[in-house]
Scaffold this motif. Structure first.
Motif, PDB file in Angstrom:
ATOM      1  N   ALA A  53     -12.049   6.153   7.464  1.00 37.13           N
ATOM      2  CA  ALA A  53     -11.472   5.437   8.615  1.00 37.13           C
ATOM      3  C   ALA A  53     -12.254   5.765   9.884  1.00 37.13           C
ATOM      4  O   ALA A  53     -12.496   4.891  10.728  1.00 37.13           O
ATOM      5  CB  ALA A  53     -10.009   5.824   8.779  1.00 37.13           C
ATOM      6  N   MET A  54     -12.649   7.025  10.006  1.00 32.95           N
ATOM      7  CA  MET A  54     -13.461   7.449  11.150  1.00 32.95           C
ATOM      8  C   MET A  54     -14.794   6.704  11.185  1.00 32.95           C
ATOM      9  O   MET A  54     -15.214   6.208  12.236  1.00 32.95           O
ATOM     10  CB  MET A  54     -13.711   8.961  11.038  1.00 32.95           C
ATOM     11  N   ASP A  55     -15.452   6.606  10.034  1.00 33.18           N
ATOM     12  CA  ASP A  55     -16.747   5.901   9.985  1.00 33.18           C
ATOM     13  C   ASP A  55     -16.583   4.432  10.370  1.00 33.18           C
ATOM     14  O   ASP A  55     -17.400   3.870  11.110  1.00 33.18           O
ATOM     15  CB  ASP A  55     -17.353   5.988   8.577  1.00 33.18           C
ATOM     16  N   ARG A  69     -10.861  -3.019  -0.137  1.00 29.83           N
ATOM     17  CA  ARG A  69      -9.658  -2.234  -0.458  1.00 29.83           C
ATOM     18  C   ARG A  69      -8.793  -2.988  -1.460  1.00 29.83           C
ATOM     19  O   ARG A  69      -8.744  -4.218  -1.457  1.00 29.83           O
ATOM     20  CB  ARG A  69      -8.857  -1.911   0.792  1.00 29.83           C
ATOM     21  N   PRO A  70      -8.084  -2.253  -2.336  1.00 26.60           N
ATOM     22  CA  PRO A  70      -7.184  -2.905  -3.291  1.00 26.60           C
ATOM     23  C   PRO A  70      -5.970  -3.476  -2.556  1.00 26.60           C
ATOM     24  O   PRO A  70      -5.639  -3.044  -1.450  1.00 26.60           O
ATOM     25  CB  PRO A  70      -6.787  -1.773  -4.232  1.00 26.60           C
ATOM     26  N   GLU A  71      -5.314  -4.419  -3.192  1.00 27.59           N
ATOM     27  CA  GLU A  71      -4.165  -5.108  -2.584  1.00 27.59           C
ATOM     28  C   GLU A  71      -3.100  -4.120  -2.113  1.00 27.59           C
ATOM     29  O   GLU A  71      -2.435  -4.350  -1.110  1.00 27.59           O
ATOM     30  CB  GLU A  71      -3.585  -6.081  -3.615  1.00 27.59           C
ATOM     31  N   LYS A  72      -2.928  -3.021  -2.851  1.00 26.71           N
ATOM     32  CA  LYS A  72      -1.873  -2.052  -2.505  1.00 26.71           C
ATOM     33  C   LYS A  72      -2.070  -1.416  -1.138  1.00 26.71           C
ATOM     34  O   LYS A  72      -1.142  -0.845  -0.580  1.00 26.71           O
ATOM     35  CB  LYS A  72      -1.835  -0.929  -3.555  1.00 26.71           C
ATOM     36  N   PRO A 126      -1.108  -0.099   4.813  1.00 23.10           N
ATOM     37  CA  PRO A 126      -1.588   1.057   5.598  1.00 23.10           C
ATOM     38  C   PRO A 126      -2.929   0.821   6.287  1.00 23.10           C
ATOM     39  O   PRO A 126      -3.248   1.490   7.258  1.00 23.10           O
ATOM     40  CB  PRO A 126      -1.692   2.187   4.557  1.00 23.10           C
ATOM     41  N   LEU A 127      -3.714  -0.131   5.792  1.00 22.26           N
ATOM     42  CA  LEU A 127      -5.021  -0.380   6.400  1.00 22.26           C
ATOM     43  C   LEU A 127      -4.998  -1.551   7.379  1.00 22.26           C
ATOM     44  O   LEU A 127      -6.051  -2.008   7.825  1.00 22.26           O
ATOM     45  CB  LEU A 127      -6.058  -0.682   5.305  1.00 22.26           C
ATOM     46  N   LYS A 128      -3.812  -2.034   7.747  1.00 18.99           N
ATOM     47  CA  LYS A 128      -3.775  -3.308   8.481  1.00 18.99           C
ATOM     48  C   LYS A 128      -4.460  -3.273   9.843  1.00 18.99           C
ATOM     49  O   LYS A 128      -5.130  -4.222  10.221  1.00 18.99           O
ATOM     50  CB  LYS A 128      -2.341  -3.819   8.601  1.00 18.99           C
TER      51      LYS A 128
END
Lengths: 146, 146, 146, 146, 146, 146, 146, 146
Positions: free
Chosen positions: B95-97, B112-115, B119-121
């Motif tokens: 996430a930092m990169d 990223r996988p659908e799951k 959290p990555l929105k």
């Protein structure tokens, strides 16, 4: 001189309220800003404004667009970022806020429990100071004005 | 024109090898760089260079200093960042990169996988493109030269 | 010294091909890059990579994400931007490319017919040079190496 | 904390007045700035200051020089840009303002009718948030201070 | 390592040719670039490309637009700027080139006769090195590679 | 990919030669650049070029102008800075080089003996990595390409 | 919103006083700053602070160091630069101020008599607006707040 | 207009107090900020906040992290840096502050005794003005508002 402090990070307990109260007790001259801490409001805001989205993917994207705009405006106004990581949840947006602040040349204080030393090691190494609780973060902030 | 692609992200399967092989099969003109993918080497590098540290905190900090230097050098040379998130581990350095690259005005493709949509929105909303597998990431890269 | 020229703008006639051919005839040492000029491919690319989207809004957003990544990579490599405006279509992405280039301190040559003087006046005033045809744009480019 | 909002965009109806009035009713702490909204004044300003120009080309260039100076000063002071696109006119200077703001790392909210989804897709994809009316834009602005 | 040197300044004698010849004799690894040194060509270039302008004001503006584009491209490629001032002419564009280079963090060597010490004092104070002849400028350049 | 390494720091022993030789033995793909290491030449260069100065103050200023130009050019080309501090001399120009590099977002490796831990603590804390000998510095450099 | 205007340029007549008085009469909300306009004080300031210098070269360099510091501080605070060129003197420091401001993305209004069109053409082309008298400059400034 | 002055440098005598008192006597409108001048507090602050560290190396690193954060915040707010060097101690952090300020485009006044001319020559050459005592530094500051 008044400093603006952005309080990034987890929203699962009232650490912002505690930090702000302690700052007030010490008569510190800070203005605190933060992301939306009402978790439901934060998740709903995209559909509140844009209406029902076709799936969770689009619902999440609409919400995060508004949340990111808020963060961008408030962080641009900030002099220091305090970021608290907890043991629950992914908190990738907190990592994102820390890294954005550092790249923009804004100093960052990370607060994290001992258990998170290893997964946070790259971010901690880049941040200015890493501590374990908000009292310590507040002492660092207070030291600026000594 | 040759582009340098930084392959950020998880090191729990050989996605970098697959991506590079497919790029070669398609005769794409990319040079790929990446963080240290030997997990033990990455964790040990601080003590390898600086000697035994007094505790895990300092051991981790020493290692991440060297890893961060490596990332900083290679990302500065890169034109695009591809970041793969998996379901395991915290991956805060990924996430930092991503956030560093975006703040430096370098385009980012998240895989990223659908799951991990929720959290990555915030990161996905900031990134240029988000896809679900490396074939899709490679198609985006290939499209640059069409 | 080799210069990279980004050819922004309308895709309704073959002005890029003509400009490149004339540059070759004059033995100019330029490398030309451009947005996707196959209009259907440009509109489809989002769904080609990400699959069917729920509506035209999302289809367009997916396509423009990939197109914007392409433009960002190629413009970062460019030394000069030539932008051709025509009388048809809105061409807001061309205006976007011109303004991005100027803000990034890259020189811009605008090519536009006389009829567009008034609506393009703010962009023309900011651009380095505004001309009416690609021969003139090429003369400006050639002048760099005289 | 007071924020400055630049209201870019079309000047064919009184959307700025409506937005400002609603902001006042909600007691929002914003200062609004905008381009010259008197269309004739905006077109005449070059000749008003510099005297009669030899043709429309030079008249337009003189006017846009003064308008661009105004925009540059006010946008430099702004924290957020709201840009409204309408169905009439080319509005390339609005696209220019949006792109300049984004490149300068200022957040942008685009307001556009459904019919303009396709021609504005690249700008929308780059902007932070795109909505369809000024009430929605105002809700996004208000969310910053919640 | 090859360095690009921009040779700004007066075009009333052949100092560029002399400097380049001496650099060649010393086997220095520099690539030299410069503004248009054919004075008539430099003054005419606007009308050559855009056609007859309505007065000298517009003729001069058209020419300087093309000359400024050239300078912007070549200076962006340069590692060092050498600027020669002579006793004739205003040479405000040379002062402009020096100041632009310094603000862009490019080192500048000024060459000026003793008589110009006083009027050039602010520029000299900002420049890295000020000398009186091109042999001295060349010695400074050569020192980089010792 | 070839990296350029700037070797800042003390010139009282041949550490640069040793580091370069070891790099060659390991087949590392680096190009090394450095300040003038001939101490007398470094002190004399101002008067060599500009002639006898009126006092040591002006002699030193003339020399440092040329040395600073050299450093600015070579550091701009560098990807990593290695700075060696010794126990003798003030070495404020070395501290200056380290701080300039860090502010320009270039990674820095400091090499210093144990005795200098305390006086160098602020610089060490800002630098990416601090080690005690050049073998360690070289291991950090080599790690970039593993 | 209050704007700071830097009044660069010649000090041979009282144009600054006139401009400020007219601004006051129009109730404009500007704060004006300027270089030292007492010519003798400006030339002497180096020796006033540092004592007698060994020659005019060093006297001029000492004075311009203090003058340049003043300009750098005040220009950093400014939102717009107005630069007046006259027919006397070299005024290279005025050209320097204009170019610095433009490179720092600050808008510039040049005021110059008709006779200076040709020698100022490159600077005029880069500046936002060029006019012939201070009334016109003031009208441009006033237009910002209309 | 109020300016913020950062007072970098040695803490072995009360030069900051004297400078501030003289500024007050002259009714100068400056706000002064500075690093922690209580030497013990500065050395202890890391362990005060983070607890006992395993060795002097880690104790010093912890302290300098907090001190560097303080400096970064206050310098970002500053318009001018005054840096005083004395004959005792290494003062590498002072050199670091000067170089950081210069790279961030903030003007710097160095105060140093005659004996330090030679070791400080590179920093002096880069700084805006170098003087020998705080009265002189104050005169330079006062000159900004004349």
């Amino acid at each position: 001189m008044k400093l603006v402090i952005y309080l990034a990070g987890q929203i699962h307990d009232n650490w912002r309220g505690e930090l702000m109260q302690q700052a007030q007790e010490r008569n510190y001259s800070f203005e605190f800003v933060a992301p939306q801490t009402d978790h439901d409001r934060s998740d709903d805001i995209g559909e509140v404004i844009l209406g029902k989205q076709p799936s969770n993917l689009y619902r999440d994207d609409a919400a995060s667009a508004v949340n990111n705009l808020r963060t961008q405006v408030l962080m641009a106004k900030s002099d220091v970022v305090v970021a608290v990581f907890g043991e629950k949840y992914r908190q990738w947006n907190t990592a994102m806020d820390v890294s954005t602040a550092l790249t923009l040349n804004k100093p960052v204080i990370i607060v994290r429990p001992e258990k998170l030393i290893h997964p946070l090691k790259e971010l901690s190494n880049k941040a200015n100071v890493t501590v374990e609780n908000i009292e310590q973060a507040l002492e660092v902030l207070g030291y600026i004005f000594e």
